[in-house]
Scaffold this motif. Sequence first.
Motif, short mmCIF file in Angstrom:
data_model
loop_
_atom_site.label_atom_id
_atom_site.label_comp_id
_atom_site.label_asym_id
_atom_site.label_seq_id
_atom_site.Cartn_x
_atom_site.Cartn_y
_atom_site.Cartn_z
N SER A 53 43.75 39.00 40.44
CA SER A 53 42.27 39.68 39.94
C SER A 53 42.20 40.79 41.08
O SER A 53 41.11 41.33 41.16
CB SER A 53 41.26 38.60 41.40
OG SER A 53 41.18 38.42 42.02
N PHE A 54 43.08 40.76 41.80
CA PHE A 54 43.27 42.64 42.83
C PHE A 54 43.95 43.65 42.38
O PHE A 54 45.05 43.31 41.53
CB PHE A 54 43.20 42.32 44.41
CG PHE A 54 44.40 41.07 44.55
CD1 PHE A 54 45.23 42.18 45.32
CD2 PHE A 54 44.46 39.86 44.85
CE1 PHE A 54 46.45 41.36 45.37
CE2 PHE A 54 45.38 39.28 45.31
CZ PHE A 54 46.88 39.88 45.60
N PRO A 55 43.61 44.83 42.95
CA PRO A 55 44.79 45.78 42.54
C PRO A 55 45.88 45.43 42.76
O PRO A 55 46.61 45.02 43.13
CB PRO A 55 44.43 46.68 43.54
CG PRO A 55 42.71 46.75 43.73
CD PRO A 55 42.50 44.89 43.19
N PRO A 56 47.34 46.29 41.57
CA PRO A 56 47.11 47.04 41.07
C PRO A 56 46.62 46.19 39.15
O PRO A 56 46.77 46.76 38.33
CB PRO A 56 47.92 47.72 40.72
CG PRO A 56 49.26 46.50 41.01
CD PRO A 56 48.67 45.86 41.64
N HIS A 57 46.43 44.90 39.29
CA HIS A 57 46.00 44.09 38.54
C HIS A 57 44.58 44.12 38.23
O HIS A 57 43.78 44.74 38.93
CB HIS A 57 46.60 42.39 38.51
CG HIS A 57 47.91 42.64 38.23
ND1 HIS A 57 48.99 43.12 36.87
CD2 HIS A 57 49.01 42.15 39.54
CE1 HIS A 57 50.18 42.74 37.45
NE2 HIS A 57 50.42 42.29 38.72
N ASP A 58 44.30 43.75 36.46
CA ASP A 58 42.89 43.27 36.26
C ASP A 58 42.78 42.38 35.49
O ASP A 58 42.97 42.34 34.52
CB ASP A 58 42.23 44.99 35.04
CG ASP A 58 40.81 45.07 34.32
OD1 ASP A 58 40.30 43.97 34.24
OD2 ASP A 58 40.31 46.01 34.03
N PRO A 59 41.58 42.08 36.47
CA PRO A 59 41.16 40.53 35.77
C PRO A 59 41.04 40.43 33.83
O PRO A 59 41.42 39.44 34.08
CB PRO A 59 40.44 39.86 36.78
CG PRO A 59 39.91 40.69 37.59
CD PRO A 59 40.43 41.78 37.08
N ASP A 60 40.70 41.26 33.88
CA ASP A 60 40.21 41.17 32.23
C ASP A 60 41.42 42.52 31.68
O ASP A 60 41.30 42.17 30.28
CB ASP A 60 39.11 42.50 31.90
CG ASP A 60 37.99 41.41 32.99
OD1 ASP A 60 37.92 40.59 32.79
OD2 ASP A 60 36.80 42.54 33.40
N ALA A 61 42.73 41.96 31.77
CA ALA A 61 43.50 42.68 30.66
C ALA A 61 44.01 41.85 29.96
O ALA A 61 45.14 42.05 29.20
CB ALA A 61 44.60 43.36 32.09
N GLY A 62 43.78 40.62 30.91
CA GLY A 62 44.92 39.52 29.42
C GLY A 62 46.04 39.11 30.07
O GLY A 62 46.88 38.41 29.00
N LEU A 63 46.53 39.25 31.44
CA LEU A 63 48.22 39.38 31.62
C LEU A 63 48.17 38.37 31.61
O LEU A 63 47.76 37.40 32.72
CB LEU A 63 48.65 40.55 33.08
CG LEU A 63 48.39 41.79 32.10
CD1 LEU A 63 48.97 43.03 32.81
CD2 LEU A 63 49.65 42.44 30.76
N ARG A 64 49.28 37.85 31.97
CA ARG A 64 49.86 35.84 32.33
C ARG A 64 51.30 36.15 33.43
O ARG A 64 51.56 37.67 33.55
CB ARG A 64 50.02 34.80 31.28
CG ARG A 64 49.47 34.85 30.31
CD ARG A 64 47.90 34.43 31.47
NE ARG A 64 48.77 32.96 32.13
CZ ARG A 64 48.95 32.01 31.42
NH1 ARG A 64 48.63 31.48 30.38
NH2 ARG A 64 48.80 30.75 32.51
N LEU A 65 51.13 35.15 34.83
CA LEU A 65 52.70 36.00 35.68
C LEU A 65 52.85 34.94 35.19
O LEU A 65 53.32 34.16 34.65
CB LEU A 65 51.56 35.02 37.22
CG LEU A 65 51.15 36.33 37.41
CD1 LEU A 65 50.14 35.58 39.45
CD2 LEU A 65 51.21 37.90 37.88
#
Length: 104
Positions: free
Chosen positions: A69-81
């Motif tokens: 939920s914080f940069p550089p990621h975008d919570p709406d990008a649909g990525l997973r860890l």
Amino acid sequence: MPTIKYQGEVVECEAGANLRAALRDAGLSPHNGASSYLNCGGHATCGTCAVAVEGEVSDPTDAEQRRLSFPPHDPDAGLRLACQTTVEGDVTVRKGDGFWGQRQ
């Protein structure tokens, strides 16, 4: 036994396996470049193992949602860890560009 398709390879793992661990056990890395060495070791704090996943996997963990939920990621990008994702069935995994893999 579920399969993981990643970077032209097909890996088998047990149902319930951790995605990051299954990839690493197969000699594959969910990290780009230096993040293979500079990462949190699977504690959901760095975000460098972010991947796009299609298929049967666990729901996102609270720790995973916080990190994405914080940069550089975008919570709406649909990525997973990968370190927080459990493989429940066959999956296809894609790694994006960038240190964190955030560029899809």
